[in-house]
Design an enzyme around this catalytic site. Structure first.
Site, PDB file in Angstrom:
ATOM      1  N   LYS A  70      36.015  44.068  38.065  1.00 39.86           N
ATOM      2  CA  LYS A  70      36.476  42.932  37.251  1.00 39.86           C
ATOM      3  C   LYS A  70      36.799  41.707  38.102  1.00 39.86           C
ATOM      4  CE  LYS A  70      39.550  45.904  36.178  1.00 39.86           C
ATOM      5  NZ  LYS A  70      39.587  46.800  37.328  1.00 39.86           N
ATOM      6  N   GLY A 151      46.789  61.246  40.172  1.00 35.74           N
ATOM      7  CA  GLY A 151      45.648  60.432  40.582  1.00 35.74           C
ATOM      8  C   GLY A 151      45.435  59.218  39.699  1.00 35.74           C
ATOM      9  N   GLU A 154      47.386  54.393  42.076  1.00 35.09           N
ATOM     10  CA  GLU A 154      47.008  54.331  43.481  1.00 35.09           C
ATOM     11  C   GLU A 154      48.242  54.535  44.356  1.00 35.09           C
ATOM     12  OE1 GLU A 154      43.894  53.834  44.442  1.00 35.09           O
ATOM     13  OE2 GLU A 154      43.091  53.439  42.442  1.00 35.09           O
ATOM     14  N   LYS A 169      41.577  41.609  33.603  1.00 37.22           N
ATOM     15  CA  LYS A 169      40.863  42.001  32.387  1.00 37.22           C
ATOM     16  C   LYS A 169      41.085  40.987  31.269  1.00 37.22           C
ATOM     17  CE  LYS A 169      40.874  46.968  33.304  1.00 37.22           C
ATOM     18  NZ  LYS A 169      41.450  48.273  32.941  1.00 37.22           N
TER      19      LYS A 169
END
Lengths: 293, 40
Positions: A70, A151, A154, A169
């Site tokens: 993005k 997971g 991050e 976004k």
């Protein structure tokens, strides 16, 4: 696949696939053996590099590009569109938004006539998961640690928790859906992240029959020469009768209000990595079905 | 679909790249069938 570009040594690929270490010169070479670039490298949310450089090189050599990144679109869409227009190449980025929750088709087929007046969405699954855990009584630190163990978040979660990912976004969505007089960049987004969420707010909201969500909003403002677009990202307390409130944990949703078609909401229930790959496939198929202009 | 004839360069081979490689393999036959159907 005819070529894979990676810095990783020893990657196992099929026998006929070439591994190319000098990526930019390969992409810019008009005789390099590829027709379309799928760009899914790790990129900086601050400037979209190095993905933006890869996309420039491929578009400049007349190749179509599909990206899951993005950043290059949010920061450089105007420039990338110019390069693509000059070479006749096409650029698609469905996977950069909400995985396979379709955004391009909103403009291409769902709302083909009339303006989209506004959109609202939950577009970052990581923060939605954290807020959902906090609503169940976990502390912000516990909720984040949980997301990192699974997971979903991050090791450095600030891109998500500070709202940068959502702002990127929101920028791309605003440019795609609201047709602003000039393309926006993330610099014009009013952004707040989870730092604006007091520890007890999500659980207290549940007691009031509400949910705290990180919401992106875009709307057209004014008319004629005064027309503009306003975009913001921030935590909001949504009553349960708001259609975005029940969108829980790892899900994402986008609601639009169109000039003639009323309000419409799309949701992606859960967001496994396969849905990102599927969004890329959606773009590859769309390129095949649409002749070059 | 003509996807089988398009040469795809994949920049990045993390989780998404690996998932796409698998997906293209899983769907190649169906995409080829669609192409055959569309050309009749």
């Amino acid at each position: 696949m005819t070529a894979v570009a990676t810095r990783r040594a020893g990657l196992q690929v099929p026998g006929s696939t070439r591994i190319w270490p000098d990526l930019v010169s390969f992409l810019a070479d008009p005789v390099a053996p590829y027709d379309v670039l799928v760009e899914v490298t790790t990129q900086s949310p601050r400037d979209g590099e190095p993905a933006a450089t890869h996309i420039r090189a491929a578009l400049g050599s007349g190749r179509d590009v599909v990206t899951a990144n993005k950043g290059p679109i949010a920061w450089h869409e105007s420039e990338l569109r110019r390069i693509a227009a000059g070479s006749g190449a096409r650029l698609r980025y469905e996977a950069s938004l909400m995985d396979c929750l379709p955004a391009h088709p909103i403009r291409e087929s769902i709302v083909p006539v009339g303006r989209i007046l506004s959109f609202a969405g939950i577009v970052n699954a990581t923060t939605n998961g954290i807020l959902s855990a906090m609503a169940e009584g976990r502390s912000a630190a516990e909720a984040l640690a949980e997301a990192q163990r699974s997971g979903q978040a991050e090791a450095d979660p600030r891109n998500d928790t500070e709202g940068h990912d959502a702002a990127l976004k929101a920028t791309v969505l605003a440019n795609l859906l609201l047709d602003p007089p000039e393309l926006l960049t993330p610099a014009s987004v009013d952004r707040r992240g989870l730092e604006a969420v007091p520890e007890s707010w999500p659980a207290e909201a549940v007691g009031r029959g509400a949910r705290v969500r990180l919401v992106v909003r875009g709307e057209s403002t004014g008319e004629g020469a005064a027309r503009g677009v306003r975009v913001r990202v921030g935590p909001e307390e949504l009553p349960l009768d708001d259609s975005l409130a029940p969108v829980g944990a790892t899900s994402m949703a986008l609601r639009i209000e169109s000039e003639y078609g009323g309000r419409l909401q799309l949701a992606l229930l859960g967001a496994p990595v396969q849905s990102t790959a599927y969004a890329i496939l959606m773009d590859l198929v769309a390129l095949e079905r649409t002749p070059r202009g | 679909m003509a996807l089988r004839r398009r040469r795809v360069a994949l920049a990045g081979h993390g989780a998404v790249g690996r998932a796409l490689t698998i997906l293209l393999g899983q769907t190649a036959a169906e995409l080829a069938d669609q192409r055959a159907w569309r050309s009749t």
